[in-house]
Design a protein around this motif. Structure first.
Motif, short mmCIF file in Angstrom:
data_model
loop_
_atom_site.label_atom_id
_atom_site.label_comp_id
_atom_site.label_asym_id
_atom_site.label_seq_id
_atom_site.Cartn_x
_atom_site.Cartn_y
_atom_site.Cartn_z
N SER A 1 70.36 -34.78 -26.71
CA SER A 1 71.66 -34.94 -26.05
C SER A 1 71.52 -35.68 -24.71
CB SER A 1 72.30 -33.57 -25.84
OG SER A 1 73.53 -33.70 -25.17
N PRO B 1 71.24 -39.46 -31.55
CA PRO B 1 71.61 -38.57 -32.66
C PRO B 1 70.36 -37.86 -33.19
CG PRO B 1 71.61 -40.86 -33.39
CD PRO B 1 71.37 -40.87 -31.90
N SER C 1 74.91 -37.03 -40.64
CA SER C 1 75.42 -35.77 -40.09
C SER C 1 74.90 -34.55 -40.83
CB SER C 1 76.95 -35.78 -40.08
OG SER C 1 77.43 -35.79 -41.41
N GLU D 1 79.55 -31.76 -32.83
CA GLU D 1 80.10 -32.99 -32.26
C GLU D 1 81.62 -33.07 -32.39
OE1 GLU D 1 77.74 -35.84 -34.38
OE2 GLU D 1 76.13 -35.72 -32.90
#
Length: 143
Positions: free
Chosen positions: A49, A54, A61, A108
């Protein structure tokens, strides 16, 4: 990475990603016998972060979905979180912090929430960390 050398974000990101285990957790080192722990998950997600990276280099994801599922399995029946899933470790305030902070970092979309029953148990467990007449907080039941 070399001690005292320049900080190269891409090398750090690559190293942190290499610590991810197939179950979605992260380990603390590259040793074969190393196992996942919510504290390592928190450290990994914080690092990624802060470096605005990512969890998956391809932007998949599903990587975070697996991590979220692993973290949710760390919640014990008493409502707190242990360092490993499926009731393997007792609930502790430090593990609970790392798990909840990791869930927030992994969310997210901002739409993740604990099921109502789990949330109620968590709130009760957190309230029980307050020490009655002595004041202060404890890390786990019985302290």
């Amino acid at each position: 990475l070399e001690v005292g050398g320049p900080c190269r974000a891409e090398e750090i990101i690559s190293y942190v990603r290499s610590l991810r285990l197939p179950d979605g957790s992260f380990r603390g080192r590259t040793a074969v016998a190393s196992e996942g722990d919510c504290r390592f998950v928190y450290a990994a997600l914080c690092t990624l972060s802060l470096l605005i990276a990512p969890a998956d280099p391809d932007g998949d994801s599903q990587v975070l979905d697996e991590t979220v599922a692993w973290l949710l399995r760390c919640q014990n029946l008493d409502g707190g979180f242990g360092c490993r899933p499926d009731g393997e470790c007792e609930s502790h305030a430090g593990h609970t912090f790392c798990s909840l902070a990791s869930l927030r970092l992994a969310d997210e979309s901002g739409k993740l929430s604990l099921p109502p029953r789990n949330r109620s148990r968590l709130v009760r467990w957190l309230c029980d960390r307050q020490c009655g007449t002595a004041g202060g907080l404890n890390g786990r039941a019985g302290e």
